[in-house]
Design a protein around this motif. Structure first.
Motif, PDB file in Angstrom:
ATOM      1  N   ALA A 172     -15.702  -1.087  -2.995  1.00  0.00           N
ATOM      2  CA  ALA A 172     -14.492  -0.714  -2.254  1.00  0.00           C
ATOM      3  C   ALA A 172     -13.547  -1.905  -2.126  1.00  0.00           C
ATOM      4  O   ALA A 172     -12.325  -1.754  -2.202  1.00  0.00           O
ATOM      5  N   GLY A 173     -14.105  -3.091  -1.949  1.00  0.00           N
ATOM      6  CA  GLY A 173     -13.283  -4.298  -1.857  1.00  0.00           C
ATOM      7  C   GLY A 173     -12.496  -4.561  -3.123  1.00  0.00           C
ATOM      8  O   GLY A 173     -11.317  -4.899  -3.066  1.00  0.00           O
ATOM      9  N   PHE A 174     -13.143  -4.404  -4.266  1.00  0.00           N
ATOM     10  CA  PHE A 174     -12.428  -4.589  -5.526  1.00  0.00           C
ATOM     11  C   PHE A 174     -11.297  -3.573  -5.669  1.00  0.00           C
ATOM     12  O   PHE A 174     -10.208  -3.914  -6.117  1.00  0.00           O
ATOM     13  N   ILE A 175     -11.536  -2.339  -5.260  1.00  0.00           N
ATOM     14  CA  ILE A 175     -10.486  -1.317  -5.331  1.00  0.00           C
ATOM     15  C   ILE A 175      -9.323  -1.675  -4.417  1.00  0.00           C
ATOM     16  O   ILE A 175      -8.158  -1.602  -4.823  1.00  0.00           O
ATOM     17  N   VAL A 176      -9.612  -2.088  -3.184  1.00  0.00           N
ATOM     18  CA  VAL A 176      -8.551  -2.445  -2.231  1.00  0.00           C
ATOM     19  C   VAL A 176      -7.736  -3.624  -2.761  1.00  0.00           C
ATOM     20  O   VAL A 176      -6.503  -3.617  -2.705  1.00  0.00           O
ATOM     21  N   VAL A 177      -8.407  -4.635  -3.285  1.00  0.00           N
ATOM     22  CA  VAL A 177      -7.704  -5.810  -3.803  1.00  0.00           C
ATOM     23  C   VAL A 177      -6.832  -5.428  -4.996  1.00  0.00           C
ATOM     24  O   VAL A 177      -5.657  -5.816  -5.077  1.00  0.00           O
ATOM     25  N   LEU A 178      -7.357  -4.645  -5.916  1.00  0.00           N
ATOM     26  CA  LEU A 178      -6.579  -4.255  -7.092  1.00  0.00           C
ATOM     27  C   LEU A 178      -5.384  -3.381  -6.733  1.00  0.00           C
ATOM     28  O   LEU A 178      -4.297  -3.552  -7.300  1.00  0.00           O
ATOM     29  N   VAL A 179      -5.561  -2.465  -5.786  1.00  0.00           N
ATOM     30  CA  VAL A 179      -4.439  -1.622  -5.360  1.00  0.00           C
ATOM     31  C   VAL A 179      -3.344  -2.485  -4.738  1.00  0.00           C
ATOM     32  O   VAL A 179      -2.166  -2.321  -5.032  1.00  0.00           O
ATOM     33  N   GLY A 180      -3.742  -3.427  -3.884  1.00  0.00           N
ATOM     34  CA  GLY A 180      -2.757  -4.312  -3.266  1.00  0.00           C
ATOM     35  C   GLY A 180      -2.040  -5.187  -4.275  1.00  0.00           C
ATOM     36  O   GLY A 180      -0.841  -5.421  -4.179  1.00  0.00           O
TER      37      GLY A 180
END
Length: 66
Positions: free
Chosen positions: A15-23
């Motif tokens: 989930a952290g990787f997804i949040v970072v990539l979206v941002g």
């Protein structure tokens, strides 16, 4: 219990990787670096550091027999 902890950490990292990539893709240049750094620390580095510290503490306790 250990399987639940491991699954929770893996899910948190994913989930952290997804949040970072979206941002990083949604925000403009200066903000995306701040967003990416903050969320990488919050979602990826901190849980990994906590897990590592817990493992070291458990190893220390098992060696001393306390």
């Amino acid at each position: 219990m250990e399987v639940k902890k491991t699954a929770a950490i893996v899910t948190n990292l994913f989930a952290g990787f997804i949040v970072v990539l979206v941002g990083l893709t949604m925000l403009s240049f200066p903000l995306n670096l701040v967003w990416g750094t903050f969320n990488a620390w919050l979602w990826i580095v901190s849980p990994t550091a906590i897990l590592w510290a817990k493992k070291k503490e458990d190893e220390k306790k098992s060696l001393t027999g306390i």
